[in-house]
Design a protein around this motif. Structure first.
Motif, PDB file in Angstrom:
ATOM      1  N   PRO A   3       9.077  70.062  64.257  1.00 22.09           N
ATOM      2  CA  PRO A   3       9.040  71.454  63.202  1.00 22.09           C
ATOM      3  C   PRO A   3       8.335  72.459  64.384  1.00 22.09           C
ATOM      4  O   PRO A   3       7.592  72.126  65.121  1.00 22.09           O
ATOM      5  CB  PRO A   3       7.801  70.711  62.485  1.00 22.09           C
ATOM      6  N   ALA A   4       8.955  73.780  64.056  1.00 20.72           N
ATOM      7  CA  ALA A   4       8.525  74.814  64.770  1.00 20.72           C
ATOM      8  C   ALA A   4       7.261  75.117  64.429  1.00 20.72           C
ATOM      9  O   ALA A   4       6.824  75.307  63.224  1.00 20.72           O
ATOM     10  CB  ALA A   4       9.504  75.903  64.524  1.00 20.72           C
ATOM     11  N   ARG A  91      11.738  76.864  45.858  1.00 20.76           N
ATOM     12  CA  ARG A  91      11.248  75.749  46.407  1.00 20.76           C
ATOM     13  C   ARG A  91      10.217  76.073  47.621  1.00 20.76           C
ATOM     14  O   ARG A  91      10.594  76.245  48.626  1.00 20.76           O
ATOM     15  CB  ARG A  91      12.336  75.066  46.990  1.00 20.76           C
ATOM     16  N   PRO A  92       8.713  75.833  47.134  1.00 17.45           N
ATOM     17  CA  PRO A  92       7.738  76.399  48.147  1.00 17.45           C
ATOM     18  C   PRO A  92       7.524  75.440  49.239  1.00 17.45           C
ATOM     19  O   PRO A  92       7.060  75.490  50.234  1.00 17.45           O
ATOM     20  CB  PRO A  92       6.465  76.110  47.432  1.00 17.45           C
ATOM     21  N   ASP A  93       8.442  73.960  49.150  1.00 13.50           N
ATOM     22  CA  ASP A  93       8.322  72.936  49.946  1.00 13.50           C
ATOM     23  C   ASP A  93       9.290  73.194  51.010  1.00 13.50           C
ATOM     24  O   ASP A  93       9.347  72.592  52.169  1.00 13.50           O
ATOM     25  CB  ASP A  93       8.422  71.604  49.446  1.00 13.50           C
ATOM     26  N   GLU A 168      12.231  70.731  54.918  1.00 12.44           N
ATOM     27  CA  GLU A 168      11.021  71.209  55.222  1.00 12.44           C
ATOM     28  C   GLU A 168      10.997  71.744  56.482  1.00 12.44           C
ATOM     29  O   GLU A 168      10.135  72.486  56.969  1.00 12.44           O
ATOM     30  CB  GLU A 168      10.122  70.002  55.157  1.00 12.44           C
ATOM     31  N   ASP A 169      12.049  71.511  57.409  1.00 19.51           N
ATOM     32  CA  ASP A 169      12.183  72.101  58.719  1.00 19.51           C
ATOM     33  C   ASP A 169      13.809  72.304  59.209  1.00 19.51           C
ATOM     34  O   ASP A 169      14.622  71.730  58.514  1.00 19.51           O
ATOM     35  CB  ASP A 169      11.584  71.216  59.731  1.00 19.51           C
ATOM     36  N   MET A 172      16.045  68.853  59.998  1.00 25.15           N
ATOM     37  CA  MET A 172      16.353  67.903  58.705  1.00 25.15           C
ATOM     38  C   MET A 172      17.462  68.938  58.044  1.00 25.15           C
ATOM     39  O   MET A 172      18.472  68.287  57.271  1.00 25.15           O
ATOM     40  CB  MET A 172      15.211  67.942  57.702  1.00 25.15           C
ATOM     41  N   ALA A 173      17.347  70.127  57.644  1.00 19.62           N
ATOM     42  CA  ALA A 173      18.218  70.920  56.724  1.00 19.62           C
ATOM     43  C   ALA A 173      19.699  70.720  57.855  1.00 19.62           C
ATOM     44  O   ALA A 173      20.655  70.603  56.985  1.00 19.62           O
ATOM     45  CB  ALA A 173      17.841  72.627  57.049  1.00 19.62           C
ATOM     46  N   PHE A 174      19.508  70.781  59.218  1.00 19.81           N
ATOM     47  CA  PHE A 174      20.756  70.575  59.888  1.00 19.81           C
ATOM     48  C   PHE A 174      21.265  69.254  59.674  1.00 19.81           C
ATOM     49  O   PHE A 174      22.559  68.994  59.687  1.00 19.81           O
ATOM     50  CB  PHE A 174      20.923  71.036  61.528  1.00 19.81           C
ATOM     51  N   ARG A 175      20.478  68.279  59.981  1.00 20.47           N
ATOM     52  CA  ARG A 175      21.174  66.907  59.573  1.00 20.47           C
ATOM     53  C   ARG A 175      21.805  66.577  58.235  1.00 20.47           C
ATOM     54  O   ARG A 175      22.779  66.063  58.058  1.00 20.47           O
ATOM     55  CB  ARG A 175      19.867  65.948  59.591  1.00 20.47           C
ATOM     56  N   ARG A 176      21.104  67.359  57.228  1.00 19.77           N
ATOM     57  CA  ARG A 176      21.718  67.244  55.875  1.00 19.77           C
ATOM     58  C   ARG A 176      23.091  67.850  55.634  1.00 19.77           C
ATOM     59  O   ARG A 176      24.002  67.304  55.058  1.00 19.77           O
ATOM     60  CB  ARG A 176      20.599  67.950  54.859  1.00 19.77           C
ATOM     61  N   ILE A 177      23.220  68.931  56.489  1.00 24.82           N
ATOM     62  CA  ILE A 177      24.637  69.705  56.197  1.00 24.82           C
ATOM     63  C   ILE A 177      25.472  69.000  57.110  1.00 24.82           C
ATOM     64  O   ILE A 177      26.761  68.731  56.761  1.00 24.82           O
ATOM     65  CB  ILE A 177      24.450  71.104  56.477  1.00 24.82           C
ATOM     66  N   MET A 178      25.232  68.353  58.237  1.00 25.68           N
ATOM     67  CA  MET A 178      26.303  67.748  58.910  1.00 25.68           C
ATOM     68  C   MET A 178      26.475  66.457  58.290  1.00 25.68           C
ATOM     69  O   MET A 178      27.868  65.772  58.137  1.00 25.68           O
ATOM     70  CB  MET A 178      25.645  67.403  60.137  1.00 25.68           C
TER      71      MET A 178
END
Length: 211
Positions: A3-4, A91-93, A168-169, A172-178
């Motif tokens: 996480p950045a 989505r605040p999370d 949340e970071d 994880m967003a890139f993992r999901r779209i892949m």
């Protein structure tokens, strides 16, 4: 990706995602857009208009507030900035939104087929997929319908256009779209051999997300 914690970290991570997305055929040239919420702030960075995702540098990002005002960086944000802004509002999370144009995901949806989650990774990372009807890119309708689906889904397909994933970071967003595109590719191959039913076992899916 860890996480950045700084704006510089976020921009660097998004630039890496853009490079990988083009390299892996998930988007072409300046198609798609990437954003991340700044740590501890009501602001986010988003790729600027016309930027090529595999050539991103620090000057290729606009800084915006959640009200939709550009407050720094590139003066013209991506035409899809509303899609990112509305998702953050709902989505605040969520701290990262990735919008790309992967071929199998878009094709299956256009043909009326649901993307099936078949492997453990599909079930774990994607979890569920929302869809919204076609609306012009950059429109309020596209942003609002996507944000509405984002309330309950971490991946959303915009029909005849693309898809978005949020998390949340950045990693994880890139993992999901892949994994969404891999699930679409697997679904396509299953359809080619006549299979219309195979999915990750429902009882295992329930256990996976209630452990």
């Amino acid at each position: 990706m860890k996480p950045a914690v700084t704006r510089e970290d976020l921009v660097q991570q998004l630039a890496e995602v853009g490079r990988l997305a083009v390299e892996r055929g998930l988007v072409l040239a300046s198609g798609g857009n990437l954003s991340a919420r700044l740590p501890g702030e009501e602001q986010f960075v988003v790729t600027g208009a016309g930027t090529w995702l595999d050539r991103l540098g620090p000057d290729d990002f606009s800084v915006m507030d959640l009200g939709g005002e550009v407050i720094g960086g590139a003066p013209r944000p991506s035409s899809e900035w509303k899609l990112h802004q509305r998702t953050y509002q709902e989505r605040p999370d969520v701290n990262c939104v990735i919008h790309l144009h992967p071929q199998h995901t878009v094709l299956l949806d256009a043909m009326g087929h649901q993307v099936r989650l078949i492997t453990l990774d599909h079930a774990y990372y994607v979890r569920s997929v929302g869809t919204v009807p076609y609306n012009p890119n950059g429109s309020d309708a596209l942003a609002d319908t996507t944000a509405e689906q984002a309330k309950v889904h971490d991946c959303v397909i915009q029909s005849f256009h693309g898809c978005s994933a949020h998390a949340e970071d950045v990693g994880m967003a890139f993992r999901r779209i892949m994994n969404l595109e891999e699930a679409a590719t697997a679904t396509y191959r299953a359809l080619v051999v006549g299979d219309k039913d195979t999915v990750f076992p429902p009882e295992s899916f329930a256990a996976l997300h209630h452990a």
